[in-house]
Structures are given as structure tokens and as C-alpha cells.
Design a protein around this motif. Structure first.
Motif, mmCIF file in Angstrom:
data_model
loop_
_atom_site.group_PDB
_atom_site.id
_atom_site.type_symbol
_atom_site.label_atom_id
_atom_site.label_comp_id
_atom_site.label_asym_id
_atom_site.label_seq_id
_atom_site.Cartn_x
_atom_site.Cartn_y
_atom_site.Cartn_z
ATOM 1 N N TYR A 1 -4.092 13.354 19.640
ATOM 2 C CA TYR A 1 -3.671 12.638 18.437
ATOM 3 C C TYR A 1 -2.225 12.203 18.650
ATOM 4 O O TYR A 1 -1.489 12.806 19.439
ATOM 5 N N ILE A 2 -1.798 11.164 17.963
ATOM 6 C CA ILE A 2 -0.471 10.578 18.163
ATOM 7 C C ILE A 2 0.249 10.501 16.824
ATOM 8 O O ILE A 2 -0.333 10.092 15.820
ATOM 9 N N ILE A 3 1.516 10.880 16.823
ATOM 10 C CA ILE A 3 2.347 10.815 15.619
ATOM 11 C C ILE A 3 3.240 9.582 15.689
ATOM 12 O O ILE A 3 3.958 9.383 16.673
ATOM 13 N N ASP A 4 3.209 8.762 14.657
ATOM 14 C CA ASP A 4 4.108 7.605 14.555
ATOM 15 C C ASP A 4 5.457 8.131 14.090
ATOM 16 O O ASP A 4 5.645 8.470 12.927
ATOM 17 N N GLU A 5 6.390 8.214 15.010
ATOM 18 C CA GLU A 5 7.708 8.798 14.731
ATOM 19 C C GLU A 5 8.480 8.046 13.659
ATOM 20 O O GLU A 5 9.316 8.624 12.979
ATOM 21 N N SER A 6 8.203 6.768 13.497
ATOM 22 C CA SER A 6 8.932 5.985 12.499
ATOM 23 C C SER A 6 8.479 6.301 11.078
ATOM 24 O O SER A 6 9.160 5.970 10.118
ATOM 25 N N VAL A 7 7.330 6.958 10.943
ATOM 26 C CA VAL A 7 6.790 7.303 9.633
ATOM 27 C C VAL A 7 6.903 8.804 9.355
ATOM 28 O O VAL A 7 7.013 9.232 8.213
ATOM 29 N N TYR B 1 8.045 14.970 14.926
ATOM 30 C CA TYR B 1 7.182 15.808 15.756
ATOM 31 C C TYR B 1 6.462 14.936 16.766
ATOM 32 O O TYR B 1 6.312 13.735 16.589
ATOM 33 N N GLU B 2 6.011 15.559 17.866
ATOM 34 C CA GLU B 2 5.143 14.900 18.824
ATOM 35 C C GLU B 2 4.047 15.884 19.198
ATOM 36 O O GLU B 2 4.218 17.091 19.106
ATOM 37 N N ILE B 3 2.909 15.366 19.589
ATOM 38 C CA ILE B 3 1.764 16.204 19.911
ATOM 39 C C ILE B 3 1.621 16.292 21.417
ATOM 40 O O ILE B 3 1.546 15.275 22.110
ATOM 41 N N ALA C 1 -0.104 22.401 19.146
ATOM 42 C CA ALA C 1 0.217 21.191 19.904
ATOM 43 C C ALA C 1 1.394 20.398 19.345
ATOM 44 O O ALA C 1 2.210 19.905 20.111
ATOM 45 N N PRO C 2 1.552 20.257 17.998
ATOM 46 C CA PRO C 2 2.704 19.503 17.498
ATOM 47 C C PRO C 2 3.995 20.321 17.641
ATOM 48 O O PRO C 2 4.048 21.499 17.278
ATOM 49 N N LYS C 3 5.001 19.666 18.196
ATOM 50 C CA LYS C 3 6.315 20.301 18.393
ATOM 51 C C LYS C 3 7.389 19.325 17.934
ATOM 52 O O LYS C 3 7.228 18.118 18.045
#
Length: 56
Positions: free
Chosen positions: A31-37, A3-5, A52-54
């Protein structure tokens, strides 16, 4: 797929507090999502009041 915000983020913190793998941190504007986690569980999207998260 992680996901990304998006820009809709109002920085309420709901997503970060509910993330089971703690991959969401506060950035300057959103806010930021760490894609590797991210485990693609969708919890962030389900608790966000502004959708917001998609999925990428």
C-alpha cells in the motif's frame, strides 16, 4: 512528518480502511501513502499487523 509503508506490507488493507484522510492506496507490491495528504496521525501504524507503516 508523514508515514511511509515498508516492504513488510502484506497488503491486508487494514491501514487504508482506517485512514481518516484516505491517503492510502493499493500499489503493486504494497500500500502507498500520499505524503502530501498524510496528517501524521499514526492510525495506519496502530492497526497494521506487521508494523509496515513507519514515520519518515
Amino acid at each position: 512528518m508523514a508515514y511511509e509503508i515498508g516492504e513488510e506490507c502484506i497488503k491486508c488493507g487494514a491501514c487504508a480502511s482506517e485512514c481518516p484522510v484516505e491517503c492510502i492506496t493499493e500499489g503493486d507490491n504494497t500500500y502507498i501513502i500520499d505524503e502530501s495528504v498524510c496528517v501524521d496521525c499514526g492510525t495506519c501504524a496502530s492497526v497494521c499487523p506487521v508494523d509496515a507503516p513507519k514515520q519518515k
